[in-house]
Design an enzyme around this catalytic site. Structure first.
Site, short mmCIF file in Angstrom:
data_model
loop_
_atom_site.label_atom_id
_atom_site.label_comp_id
_atom_site.label_asym_id
_atom_site.label_seq_id
_atom_site.Cartn_x
_atom_site.Cartn_y
_atom_site.Cartn_z
N LYS A 52 21.71 26.47 18.44
CA LYS A 52 21.47 25.81 19.86
C LYS A 52 20.44 26.51 20.55
O LYS A 52 19.59 26.00 21.16
CB LYS A 52 22.99 26.02 20.44
N GLN A 96 31.51 27.87 23.99
CA GLN A 96 31.71 27.51 22.65
C GLN A 96 33.34 27.57 22.15
O GLN A 96 33.76 28.48 22.34
CB GLN A 96 30.86 28.43 21.56
N ASP A 119 28.73 20.01 28.10
CA ASP A 119 29.60 19.36 26.97
C ASP A 119 30.27 18.36 27.50
O ASP A 119 30.74 17.37 26.74
CB ASP A 119 30.91 20.33 26.60
#
Ligand code: GUN
Length: 281
Positions: A52, A96, A119
């Protein structure tokens, strides 16, 4: 059969974003910023986060990873999120998953400002997506959706079957395809005759985490099949779809790896850019 090249699609999306970031920099004199919080030292999470960060830098975003040991107290993470929520240079925040057991995932997700929730996990964004309002959309289903649209731009009236009802994949995937006027069936572990349901699909999305569950005789001829699974087996990494069998039936199929995976990360960057643009309105 079309082998859907997620790596290529992701590279194209990153290139579009790179150009857009240059334009945004010219216009606003700053670039979107993504901060990823990584707790503990689980290897898959470390690999995802490294990818990422690398991709974010490649398209010109400000990218930061904040790391904590897996013994960190929940309060420390909540305080950090609060700080990042207030920080103008941060357009997107991602914590995460999975989290250590002593940290409440729900509390963490709800602490993130919905406007910075890249997200799309915050209940506000989940609700906005299902109501058809503007929202962040979870990266994996968004990536699947973009791949499906590349193969078949006209989705109206198509029968879509989703295997798996997770908040991460199945449910948002359903919303995206409903918006396109697909007739969507969402199936799960209690579905009576999964094979029969799958056989109805013009578009079949497998997101259950069961290695090679979807067999060749579960797939209608010329269906578009998207495999979200990443399962470690004795044979190596395999998807939720029995690739060799299904490739003989499907019109188009994503490989694992190299299908949905690269698009997930590219969509995270897209969401970061979108959050930045909305914050500039
Ligand atoms: N872990 C695996 N996939 C994801 C994801 O899409 N978002 C976050 N935050 N964690 C993950």
């Amino acid at each position: 059969m079309i082998l859907i090249d997620g790596k290529k699609a992701a590279a194209e999306l990153r290139e579009e974003l790179r150009k857009e970031v240059i334009e945004l920099k010219d216009k606003h004199n700053r670039v979107p910023g993504l901060t990823v919080i990584l707790i503990g030292d689980l290897t898959p999470s470390q690999i995802y986060v490294r990818n990422k960060e690398k991709s974010a830098k490649e398209v010109g975003l400000n990218s930061e990873v904040v790391k904590y040991p897996d013994t960190v107290e929940e309060r420390v993470i909540l305080d950090k999120i609060d700080e990042l929520n207030k920080e103008d240079s941060v357009s997107g925040i991602l914590v995460q998953l999975p989290l250590p057991k002593h940290i409440d995932k729900k509390k963490i997700i709800e602490a993130i400002d919905p406007a910075k929730d890249v997200d799309g996990f915050h209940p506000m964004n989940v609700g906005n997506l299902s109501s058809g309002y503007e929202s962040s959309v979870p990266c994996t289903p968004l990536g699947c959706y973009l791949l499906i649209k590349q193969i078949e731009p006209k989705l109206s009236g198509k029968k879509a079957v989703i295997v798996g009802r997770s908040n991460l994949n199945g449910k948002p995937m359903t919303q995206l395809l409903l918006k396109e006027n697909c007739t969507v069936t969402i199936t799960h572990s209690k579905t009576k005759d999964l094979k029969a349901e799958c056989l109805e699909a013009d578009i079949l999305v497998a997101a259950v985490g069961i290695p090679e569950l979807v067999k060749g005789d579960w797939v209608k001829k010329d269906a578009i099949v998207i495999d979200v699974g990443i399962n470690k087996t004795d044979k190596g990494i395999v998807g939720d779809v029995a690739f060799d069998e299904v490739s003989k039936k499907a019109k188009a199929l994503t490989p694992v790896p190299g299908g949905v995976g690269p698009m997930t990360i590219a969509c995270l960057l897209k969401n970061t850019v979108e959050c930045f643009k909305r914050s500039q309105l």
